[in-house]
Motif scaffolding. Structure first.
Motif, short mmCIF file in Angstrom:
data_model
loop_
_atom_site.label_atom_id
_atom_site.label_comp_id
_atom_site.label_asym_id
_atom_site.label_seq_id
_atom_site.Cartn_x
_atom_site.Cartn_y
_atom_site.Cartn_z
N ARG A 97 0.82 -1.47 0.10
CA ARG A 97 -0.07 -0.13 0.04
C ARG A 97 0.59 1.29 0.07
O ARG A 97 0.38 2.45 0.24
N ALA A 98 2.32 1.12 -0.33
CA ALA A 98 2.82 2.46 -0.24
C ALA A 98 2.78 3.21 -1.50
O ALA A 98 2.44 2.74 -2.47
N PHE A 99 2.95 4.43 -1.56
CA PHE A 99 2.50 5.42 -2.49
C PHE A 99 3.73 5.35 -3.38
O PHE A 99 4.86 5.10 -3.00
N PRO A 100 3.72 5.83 -4.88
CA PRO A 100 4.90 5.63 -5.69
C PRO A 100 5.99 6.61 -5.33
O PRO A 100 7.17 6.23 -5.35
N LYS A 101 5.80 7.63 -4.76
CA LYS A 101 6.52 8.59 -4.17
C LYS A 101 7.55 8.26 -3.17
O LYS A 101 8.66 8.80 -3.09
N ASP A 102 7.19 7.27 -2.53
CA ASP A 102 7.98 6.81 -1.39
C ASP A 102 8.84 5.72 -1.62
O ASP A 102 9.79 5.28 -0.94
N HIS A 103 8.57 5.17 -2.66
CA HIS A 103 9.64 4.06 -3.10
C HIS A 103 10.20 3.92 -4.60
O HIS A 103 9.68 4.73 -5.19
N LYS A 104 11.53 3.54 -4.63
CA LYS A 104 12.51 3.53 -5.69
C LYS A 104 13.24 2.14 -5.71
O LYS A 104 13.93 1.96 -4.74
N VAL A 105 13.15 1.93 -7.06
CA VAL A 105 14.05 0.81 -7.29
C VAL A 105 15.49 1.08 -7.91
O VAL A 105 15.49 1.92 -8.57
N LEU A 106 16.50 0.89 -7.00
CA LEU A 106 17.83 1.36 -7.12
C LEU A 106 18.47 0.39 -8.25
O LEU A 106 17.74 -0.31 -9.16
N ARG A 107 19.70 0.02 -8.22
CA ARG A 107 20.32 -1.29 -8.81
C ARG A 107 20.75 -2.31 -8.10
O ARG A 107 20.77 -2.41 -6.81
N ASP A 108 21.12 -3.35 -8.84
CA ASP A 108 21.48 -4.60 -8.11
C ASP A 108 20.53 -5.09 -7.09
O ASP A 108 21.14 -5.76 -6.04
N GLY A 109 19.17 -5.15 -7.23
CA GLY A 109 18.41 -5.76 -6.56
C GLY A 109 17.92 -4.97 -5.16
O GLY A 109 17.53 -5.35 -4.13
N VAL A 110 18.61 -3.68 -4.98
CA VAL A 110 18.49 -2.75 -3.97
C VAL A 110 17.37 -1.72 -4.07
O VAL A 110 17.17 -1.39 -5.36
#
Length: 88
Positions: free
Chosen positions: A39-52
Motif C-alpha cells: 500500500r505504499a505510495f509511488p513517491k515513497d519507493h524507488k528501485v535502485l540497482r543490483d536488487g536494492v
C-alpha cells in the motif's frame, strides 16, 4: 500477500545511532508496514540497482532513506540514512 521484514543486527546498531524521536520511529515503521502490505505510495519507493530498493521517509527536520533487498518472501533491511533538510 504481505511480505515480512528481516532486520540485521548491523541495521539495528546503525538505526540506534540516528537517535530517532518517537514520532520519527512511528513514521518509519508505518511506511515500512504500508510497503510490506503493498500500500505504499509511488513517491515513497524507488528501485535502485543490483536488487536494492529504497523507501524515502520525510521526518520532522530530516529525511530518512531505508535501503533494503528482497530474499524469498522477506525484505532484508540494509541501511537507514538520515539527512537534514535545508532551510528555505
Amino acid at each position: 500477500m504481505t511480505l515480512r521484514w528481516h532486520r540485521l543486527r548491523q541495521f539495528e546498531k546503525e538505526t540506534a545511532k540516528l537517535k530517532l524521536a518517537k514520532g520519527e520511529v512511528v513514521r518509519v515503521q508505518a511506511i515500512m508496514s504500508r510497503y510490506a502490505e503493498g500500500r505504499a505510495f509511488p513517491k515513497d519507493h524507488k528501485v535502485l540497482r543490483d536488487g536494492v530498493e529504497e523507501l524515502k521517509i520525510a521526518g520532522y527536520d530530516r529525511t530518512f532513506r531505508v535501503h533494503f533487498g528482497r530474499v524469498d518472501d522477506e525484505l532484508v533491511l540494509c541501511a537507514c540514512i538520515s539527512a537534514r533538510r535545508r532551510p528555505r
